[in-house]
Design an enzyme around this catalytic site. Structure first.
Site, PDB file in Angstrom:
ATOM      1  N   GLU A   1      -5.410  -5.140  10.340  1.00 13.71           N
ATOM      2  CA  GLU A   1      -4.394  -4.130  10.612  1.00 13.71           C
ATOM      3  C   GLU A   1      -4.695  -3.431  11.932  1.00 13.71           C
ATOM      4  O   GLU A   1      -5.524  -2.524  11.982  1.00 13.71           O
ATOM      5  CB  GLU A   1      -4.391  -3.086   9.485  1.00 13.71           C
ATOM      6  CG  GLU A   1      -4.099  -3.680   8.124  1.00 13.71           C
ATOM      7  CD  GLU A   1      -3.517  -2.640   7.178  1.00 13.71           C
ATOM      8  OE1 GLU A   1      -2.435  -2.879   6.650  1.00 13.71           O
ATOM      9  OE2 GLU A   1      -4.142  -1.581   7.007  1.00 13.71           O
TER      10      GLU A   1
ATOM     11  N   LYS B   1       0.099   4.251  -0.325  1.00 10.26           N
ATOM     12  CA  LYS B   1      -0.566   5.438   0.259  1.00 10.26           C
ATOM     13  C   LYS B   1      -0.320   6.659  -0.631  1.00 10.26           C
ATOM     14  O   LYS B   1      -0.203   6.505  -1.848  1.00 10.26           O
ATOM     15  CB  LYS B   1      -0.108   5.645   1.702  1.00 10.26           C
ATOM     16  CG  LYS B   1      -0.271   4.364   2.524  1.00 10.26           C
ATOM     17  CD  LYS B   1      -0.127   4.545   3.999  1.00 10.26           C
ATOM     18  CE  LYS B   1      -0.322   3.201   4.695  1.00 10.26           C
ATOM     19  NZ  LYS B   1      -0.240   3.294   6.145  1.00 10.26           N
TER      20      LYS B   1
ATOM     21  N   HIS C   1      -9.463   0.855   4.730  1.00  8.22           N
ATOM     22  CA  HIS C   1      -8.216   1.109   5.451  1.00  8.22           C
ATOM     23  C   HIS C   1      -8.504   2.067   6.609  1.00  8.22           C
ATOM     24  O   HIS C   1      -9.332   2.963   6.482  1.00  8.22           O
ATOM     25  CB  HIS C   1      -7.164   1.693   4.506  1.00  8.22           C
ATOM     26  CG  HIS C   1      -5.806   1.729   5.126  1.00  8.22           C
ATOM     27  ND1 HIS C   1      -5.436   2.722   6.006  1.00  8.22           N
ATOM     28  CD2 HIS C   1      -4.766   0.877   5.051  1.00  8.22           C
ATOM     29  CE1 HIS C   1      -4.206   2.465   6.430  1.00  8.22           C
ATOM     30  NE2 HIS C   1      -3.775   1.353   5.864  1.00  8.22           N
TER      31      HIS C   1
ATOM     32  N   ASN D   1       0.862  -1.181   0.000  1.00  9.07           N
ATOM     33  CA  ASN D   1       0.000   0.000   0.000  1.00  9.07           C
ATOM     34  C   ASN D   1       0.900   1.233   0.000  1.00  9.07           C
ATOM     35  O   ASN D   1       1.458   1.590   1.035  1.00  9.07           O
ATOM     36  CB  ASN D   1      -0.897  -0.048   1.248  1.00  9.07           C
ATOM     37  CG  ASN D   1      -1.752   1.191   1.391  1.00  9.07           C
ATOM     38  OD1 ASN D   1      -1.834   2.023   0.491  1.00  9.07           O
ATOM     39  ND2 ASN D   1      -2.396   1.308   2.544  1.00  9.07           N
TER      40      ASN D   1
ATOM     41  N   GLU E   1      -7.024   4.545   7.690  1.00  7.76           N
ATOM     42  CA  GLU E   1      -6.873   5.976   7.366  1.00  7.76           C
ATOM     43  C   GLU E   1      -8.112   6.498   6.650  1.00  7.76           C
ATOM     44  O   GLU E   1      -8.515   7.643   6.845  1.00  7.76           O
ATOM     45  CB  GLU E   1      -5.597   6.172   6.517  1.00  7.76           C
ATOM     46  CG  GLU E   1      -4.342   6.007   7.367  1.00  7.76           C
ATOM     47  CD  GLU E   1      -3.139   5.451   6.627  1.00  7.76           C
ATOM     48  OE1 GLU E   1      -3.098   5.494   5.393  1.00  7.76           O
ATOM     49  OE2 GLU E   1      -2.224   4.948   7.323  1.00  7.76           O
TER      50      GLU E   1
ATOM     51  N   GLY F   1       2.330   2.206  10.773  1.00  6.58           N
ATOM     52  CA  GLY F   1       3.255   3.324  10.625  1.00  6.58           C
ATOM     53  C   GLY F   1       3.898   3.753  11.931  1.00  6.58           C
ATOM     54  O   GLY F   1       4.524   4.801  12.009  1.00  6.58           O
TER      55      GLY F   1
ATOM     56  N   SER G   1       3.322  -2.153  10.419  1.00  5.17           N
ATOM     57  CA  SER G   1       4.766  -2.208  10.638  1.00  5.17           C
ATOM     58  C   SER G   1       5.359  -3.595  10.365  1.00  5.17           C
ATOM     59  O   SER G   1       6.249  -4.050  11.092  1.00  5.17           O
ATOM     60  CB  SER G   1       5.116  -1.724  12.046  1.00  5.17           C
ATOM     61  OG  SER G   1       4.718  -0.366  12.197  1.00  5.17           O
TER      62      SER G   1
END
Ligand code: PGA
Length: 253
Positions: free
Chosen positions: A168, A11, A96, A9, A98, A174, A214
């Site tokens: 996730e 992003k 996701h 991904n 985000e 991240g 991560s």
């Protein structure tokens, strides 16, 4: 039996030029991967057509990171699944954290997107995961189960066969903080148990569940060794071709 998948991904990173270079490196290094490992990259929308064209016929598949919740029409700035399909992309990342956090994506919206993606013959990579407060309150199983129930439980068995799930934990995305292999395994097993209840053993056992958060070359071997972990959805480490491929080589032999 289940597909082993590593998806990158990207992003909101890379210009088209950078993306072309990165995809070319990934493509070249992917030659050394075992045949049965599926590799997917999810660049920004602007790169999809160019990269899908370049990668056509090779090992690396292309995914978008989102799609519109409508088929077509007056939705300025949105990108439909038909448009994504017309670029040559084959997968769509949906839900996701985000997107859930910054763009207010709810289960209701995600169900529309998952359905549209499947209707157009593309494969959704459906993301789920709890935030830190929810884990600290020991609510992580319940939170993830609800995310799955509210969206995926509305699919038919036939539709569910074409879905990839990515677990996730939001606190690991991240942050450099990774779920332990045991934490990943217990959640993946929980997700699979939910799928068994709704769709039966055959569908549940055939569904690939990826870990994200991560995931790096130095922890992927341990995580991918767990029986219910079928690969990874990789953010930061997918922006370096060598790291991304090293992760894709981390499946047990
Ligand atoms: P990360 O991101 O690997 O940088 O933690 C994972 C993701 O958000 O898909």
């Amino acid at each position: 039996m289940r597909k082993q998948i590593v998806a990158g991904n990207w992003k909101m990173n890379t210009t088209l030029e950078d993306g072309l270079k990165l995809a070319a490196q990934v493509n070249e290094l992917s030659q050394s991967l075992p045949q049965d490992v599926e590799l997917i990259i999810a660049p920004p929308f602007t790169h999809l057509h160019t990269l899908a064209n370049k990668l056509q016929g090779g090992k690396v598949k292309v995914s978008s990171q989102n799609c519109a919740a409508w088929d077509k029409g007056a939705y300025t700035g949105e990108i439909s699944v038909d448009m994504i399909a017309s670029t040559g992309a084959s997968h769509v990342i949906l839900g996701h954290s985000e997107r859930r956090e910054y763009f207010g994506e709810t289960s209701e919206i995600l169900l529309k997107k998952v359905k549209l993606t499947l209707d157009k013959g593309l494969t959704p990579i459906f993301c789920c995961g709890e935030v830190l407060d929810e884990r600290d309150a020991n609510r992580h199983f319940e939170v993830v189960q609800t995310q799955i129930e509210e969206v995926l439980f509305n699919l038919t068995e036939g539709e569910m066969k074409n879905v990839i799930i990515a677990y996730e934990p939001v606190w690991a995305i991240g942050t450099g903080r990774t779920a332990t292999p045991e934490q990943a395994q217990e959640m993946h097993a929980h997700i699979r148990k939910c799928l068994v209840k709704k769709f039966g053993n055959a569908v549940a056992n055939a569904t690939s569940i990826l870990y994200g958060g991560s995931c790096k070359p130095d922890n992927a071997v341990e995580i991918f060794a767990k029986p219910d972990v079928d690969g990874g959805l990789i953010g930061g480490a997918s922006l370096k071709a060598e790291d991304f491929i090293a992760i894709a080589k981390s499946f047990p032999k």
